[in-house]
Design an enzyme around this catalytic site. Structure first.
Site, PDB file in Angstrom:
ATOM      1  N   TYR A 111      35.776  -3.349  34.548  1.00 55.08           N
ATOM      2  CA  TYR A 111      36.538  -4.549  34.220  1.00 55.08           C
ATOM      3  C   TYR A 111      36.247  -5.662  35.228  1.00 55.08           C
ATOM      4  O   TYR A 111      36.104  -6.830  34.858  1.00 55.08           O
ATOM      5  CB  TYR A 111      38.032  -4.240  34.207  1.00 55.08           C
ATOM      6  CG  TYR A 111      38.863  -5.439  33.809  1.00 55.08           C
ATOM      7  CD1 TYR A 111      39.453  -6.253  34.775  1.00 55.08           C
ATOM      8  CD2 TYR A 111      39.010  -5.774  32.476  1.00 55.08           C
ATOM      9  CE1 TYR A 111      40.189  -7.358  34.409  1.00 55.08           C
ATOM     10  CE2 TYR A 111      39.739  -6.892  32.109  1.00 55.08           C
ATOM     11  CZ  TYR A 111      40.336  -7.680  33.087  1.00 55.08           C
ATOM     12  OH  TYR A 111      41.051  -8.771  32.729  1.00 55.08           O
ATOM     13  N   GLU A 112      36.167  -5.306  36.531  1.00 54.30           N
ATOM     14  CA  GLU A 112      35.828  -6.312  37.534  1.00 54.30           C
ATOM     15  C   GLU A 112      34.440  -6.890  37.270  1.00 54.30           C
ATOM     16  O   GLU A 112      34.220  -8.095  37.399  1.00 54.30           O
ATOM     17  CB  GLU A 112      35.882  -5.692  38.930  1.00 54.30           C
ATOM     18  CG  GLU A 112      37.280  -5.320  39.370  1.00 54.30           C
ATOM     19  CD  GLU A 112      37.292  -4.451  40.628  1.00 54.30           C
ATOM     20  OE1 GLU A 112      38.379  -4.072  41.055  1.00 54.30           O
ATOM     21  OE2 GLU A 112      36.201  -4.156  41.168  1.00 54.30           O
ATOM     22  N   LEU A 113      33.496  -6.035  36.877  1.00 54.10           N
ATOM     23  CA  LEU A 113      32.139  -6.490  36.593  1.00 54.10           C
ATOM     24  C   LEU A 113      32.139  -7.451  35.415  1.00 54.10           C
ATOM     25  O   LEU A 113      31.540  -8.525  35.463  1.00 54.10           O
ATOM     26  CB  LEU A 113      31.238  -5.288  36.306  1.00 54.10           C
ATOM     27  CG  LEU A 113      29.799  -5.609  35.880  1.00 54.10           C
ATOM     28  CD1 LEU A 113      29.116  -6.459  36.926  1.00 54.10           C
ATOM     29  CD2 LEU A 113      29.017  -4.321  35.651  1.00 54.10           C
ATOM     30  N   SER A 155      33.608  -5.226  44.895  1.00 49.93           N
ATOM     31  CA  SER A 155      33.870  -4.293  43.789  1.00 49.93           C
ATOM     32  C   SER A 155      32.942  -3.098  43.945  1.00 49.93           C
ATOM     33  O   SER A 155      31.731  -3.251  44.092  1.00 49.93           O
ATOM     34  CB  SER A 155      33.616  -4.985  42.443  1.00 49.93           C
ATOM     35  OG  SER A 155      33.751  -4.063  41.393  1.00 49.93           O
TER      36      SER A 155
END
Length: 557
Positions: free
Chosen positions: A455-457, A381
Site C-alpha cells: 500500500y505504501e508503494l 518503507s
C-alpha cells in the site's frame, strides 16, 4: 432460413463499434435488418468486407468463416481476423454501407480460464440483488452453459443468468460463463467474463477527466513525435468511458507493433492502474512530421455518460536561428584545438557527476528543504514482519540507514515503527506521513510483500507518477530476479533512481552507495562527522530491541 427472430436480433446485435474476442472461440457479427430490407430481399445482395492494412477485401466463405445474410460467423476466431469489418447492400447500381465494426482478437491466456483484457467490471453494493448475464455469445438454442468463479466451477450453475438475491462482499470475484457449441462434428467454446466487485457502500462519485491542458509543441519536419494524452477513468475501469485521438475529426489507425508495417501515424493504448484508481494513456505516434501535420488538429477526447472533455495538441515549427559568423568560427577553432580536452571534461563529468553535485551542494550550502512545508526528508518503507527471517534487512532499515543519514548527514527520516504511535487509522497515517516527506525510500527485496508495504508503494507511485509531489528512491537490498510481485507501474520509474546495497562494500560512510543515496535526497546543509566511521556502530543483536519489541504489525493491518 433465419436462425433468430427480429426480437432476438435486437438483443443479440447491439451497436458495438469495437469488439474484443478470444482466439479459438466461436464468434459472430450481426446487424438488425429493417422491415424494408425484408420486403426487397430479392432485389438486394448483401456483401461482407474485411479491411486490413488500408485495403478492403470481399469476404469469401470458407469452412471457418460463414456468412448468412445479416450475420457472419467465425468457426473459430483467429488472431489474423483482427481487422475492420463492414457489411453493404447492393441493388446492382449502388452500394450502401449498413454497419462497421472493429474486431480485436485477443491471445488466449494459457495459464488462466480468461484474459484480463477480455472482461467487464461491475461494481455493486452489499445487500442488493443482482444478476450476471451470459449474453451475445451464441445464436443457437440449447447450448451447454457452465459458470466459473475465479476459474473454479461455480455451484453447478447451467443457466444463462447467475442470480444473487442479496450480495455480500464474499460474492466479489471474476465470473466466467462458457457456452459449448457443436458445428460440423467439432465443439467450439464461447466465453464471457465479468469482474464483480461488491463494496460495503456505494463508491463515491468521481469526475472523469483528462490530465493536463492544451499543448503546443515545437518540432521540425522529418522529426519523430509522440503525443501523449492520459485520462482518469475513476475507481476501477468504467466500461462506458472511452479515451481516443482524432486527427482532423478522423480516427487514426491502431499501432501494430511491427515497425515495418506501422502506419505513418498510429494510436497506442496503455493502462496505468495506481491502487484502486484507473488511468489510461493514449499515445499518438508520428513517424515523421510532415508539413501538413503542422496544420492538423490533434484532439484527444474523453467521453463518459453524457459528458465530453477534449485536449487539443498542435505542432508548430521551431524557430531556426543561424549562428553568427564569429561564433561559428570560434566554435570550429575550439573543436579542432581542444578535442581531447572536451572528451576529458565529458568523461570526468559522467564518471564523477554524483561527486561534483555533492561538492557543489556543500560549497554553496544549497538547501532545497527551506519553506516547502515538509516535516521529513524521507519516509522509509520496507518489509515490516516481526517474524521475518531476514534480520539483516530489518537491521539495515531500522539501524544502519537512519544512523548514517540522520547522525552523519543531518537528514530527518520518518520510520513508521519508530515515529508513528499505534492506534491511529493506518491508511490515513501512511498518506499523512508520505505527504509530509520529500522522498519515499523503498527497500526492495523478495520479502517486500506485506499488505502495508504494497500500500505504501502504490501510494508513493501515485504521488510520484500522477500528483508529482513525492520522488521515489528504490534501494535494492538484495538482488531481485523476478519483479512480478511488484505493481506494473513501478517500471515507469527511471532506473537512475535505483541504488544497490552491496553489503560490506557499501558500509563506509564515504562509499559509492551513500553518495548515490545523498545525490537522490534533497539538498541540505550538513556537517559530516568525518572522524566517525560506520564500523563504530553497535550492530549487536539487541540494537533493534527498543524499536521492535512487542510489535505485531499484522494486527495493526
Amino acid at each position: 432460413m433465419y436462425l433468430f427472430s427480429p426480437f432476438s436480433e435486437e438483443k443479440l446485435c447491439p451497436l458495438r463499434a469495437s469488439i474484443d474476442v478470444l482466439e479459438g472461440e466461436y464468434f459472430f457479427l450481426c446487424y438488425v435488418e429493417s422491415r424494408q430490407e425484408h420486403f426487397q430481399e430479392e432485389g438486394y445482395t448483401i456483401n461482407w468486407y474485411k479491411e486490413s492494412a488500408g485495403k478492403q477485401q470481399l469476404i469469401k466463405e470458407t469452412h471457418r468463416i460463414v456468412s448468412q445474410r445479416n450475420f457472419l460467423e467465425f468457426w473459430p476466431a483467429e488472431l489474423s481476423d483482427s481487422a475492420n469489418y463492414s457489411v453493404t447492400h447492393s441493388n446492382g447500381k449502388q452500394n450502401f454501407t449498413i454497419q462497421k465494426w472493429t474486431l480485436n482478437v485477443l491471445e488466449r491466456n494459457k495459464s488462466s480460464c480468461f484474459n484480463r483484457n477480455h472482461l467487464t467490471t461491475e461494481i455493486k453494493s452489499t445487500g442488493t440483488g443482482h444478476s450476471l448475464k451470459c449474453n451475445d455469445l451464441s445464436v443457437y438454442e440449447n447450448d451447454s452453459v457452465t459458470w466459473y468463479k475465479d476459474c473454479k466451477s461455480y455451484e453447478h450453475e447451467t443457466e444463462r443468468e447467475l442470480n444473487f438475491r442479496s450480495l455480500t462482499v464474499q460474492h466479489s470475484g471474476i465470473y466466467t460463463c462458457k457456452i459449448l457449441i457443436s458445428h460440423e462434428g467439432k465443439i467450439y467454446p464461447s466465453t464471457n467474463t465479468i469482474k464483480l466487485i461488491v463494496e460495503e457502500d456505494a463508491p463515491e462519485a468521481v469526475t472523469l477527466e483528462i490530465v493536463g491542458l492544451h499543448e503546443e509543441i515545437e518540432t521540425e519536419i522529418g522529426k519523430e513525435e509522440i503525443l501523449n494524452c492520459t485520462g482518469f477513468l475513476g475507481y476501477y475501469r468504467q466500461e462506458d468511458a472511452s479515451l481516443y485521438w482524432l486527427i482532423n475529426q478522423k480516427f487514426p489507425d491502431k499501432c501494430t507493433g511491427i515497425p515495418e508495417n506501422e502506419p505513418s501515424i498510429c494510436e497506442e493504448e496503455k493502462d496505468l492502474p495506481l491502487g484502486n484508481k484507473f488511468y489510461v494513456t493514449r499515445l499518438l505516434r508520428i513517424k515523421e512530421v510532415r508539413d501538413e501535420d503542422m496544420h492538423s488538429n490533434f484532439t484527444c477526447m474523453l467521453q463518459a455518460d453524457e459528458s465530453t472533455q477534449i485536449k487539443i495538441v498542435k505542432l508548430k515549427k521551431g524557430k531556426a536561428r543561424d549562428l553568427p559568423v564569429h561564433v561559428f568560427t570560434t566554435g570550429m577553432v575550439l573543436a579542432l584545438l581542444f578535442p581531447f580536452a572536451v572528451v576529458a571534461v565529458v568523461f570526468v563529468f559522467v564518471m564523477f557527476r554524483v561527486d561534483l553535485v555533492l561538492f557543489y551542494r556543500d560549497i554553496c550550502r544549497r538547501d532545497d528543504t527551506a519553506g516547502d512545508g515538509k516535516e521529513y526528508d524521507a519516509f522509509v518503507s520496507y518489509l515490516k514482519d516481526c517474524a521475518s527471517p531476514i534480520e539483516d534487512e530489518r537491521e539495515f532499515a531500522l539501524k544502519i540507514l537512519p544512523t548514517i543519514l540522520e547522525e552523519n548527514f543531518g537528514y530527518k527520516l520518518c520510520i513508521f515503527e519508530r515515529d508513528v504511535f499505534p492506534g491511529g487509522a493506518l491508511v490515513d497515517d501512511i498518506h499523512s506521513f508520505i505527504d509530509k516527506s520529500r522522498r519515499l525510500i523503498i527497500i526492495l527485496s523478495q520479502n517486500y510483500i506485506s499488505d502495508r508495504a504494497i500500500y505504501e508503494l502504490e501510494s508513493g507511485l501515485h504521488k510520484a507518477l500522477v500528483e508529482r509531489k513525492t520522488k521515489i528512491i528504490l534501494i535494492e537490498y538484495m538482488p531481485i530476479s523476478d519483479y512480478n510481485f511488484l505493481p506494473e507501474s513501478l517500471s515507469l520509474l527511471p532506473s537512475k533512481r535505483v541504488v544497490k546495497w552491496k553489503k560490506d562494500k557499501s558500509l563506509p560512510v564515504n562509499s559509492r552507495f551513500w553518495k548515490n543515496l545523498r545525490y537522490l535526497m534533497p539538498a541540505k546543509p550538513i556537517k559530516i562527522k568525518t572522524k566517525e566511521h560506520f564500523n563504530n556502530l553497535d550492530l549487536g543483536s539487541g540494537a533493534l530491541q527498543p524499536w521492535t519489541e512487542g510489535c505485531d504489525f499484522n494486527a495493526v493491518i
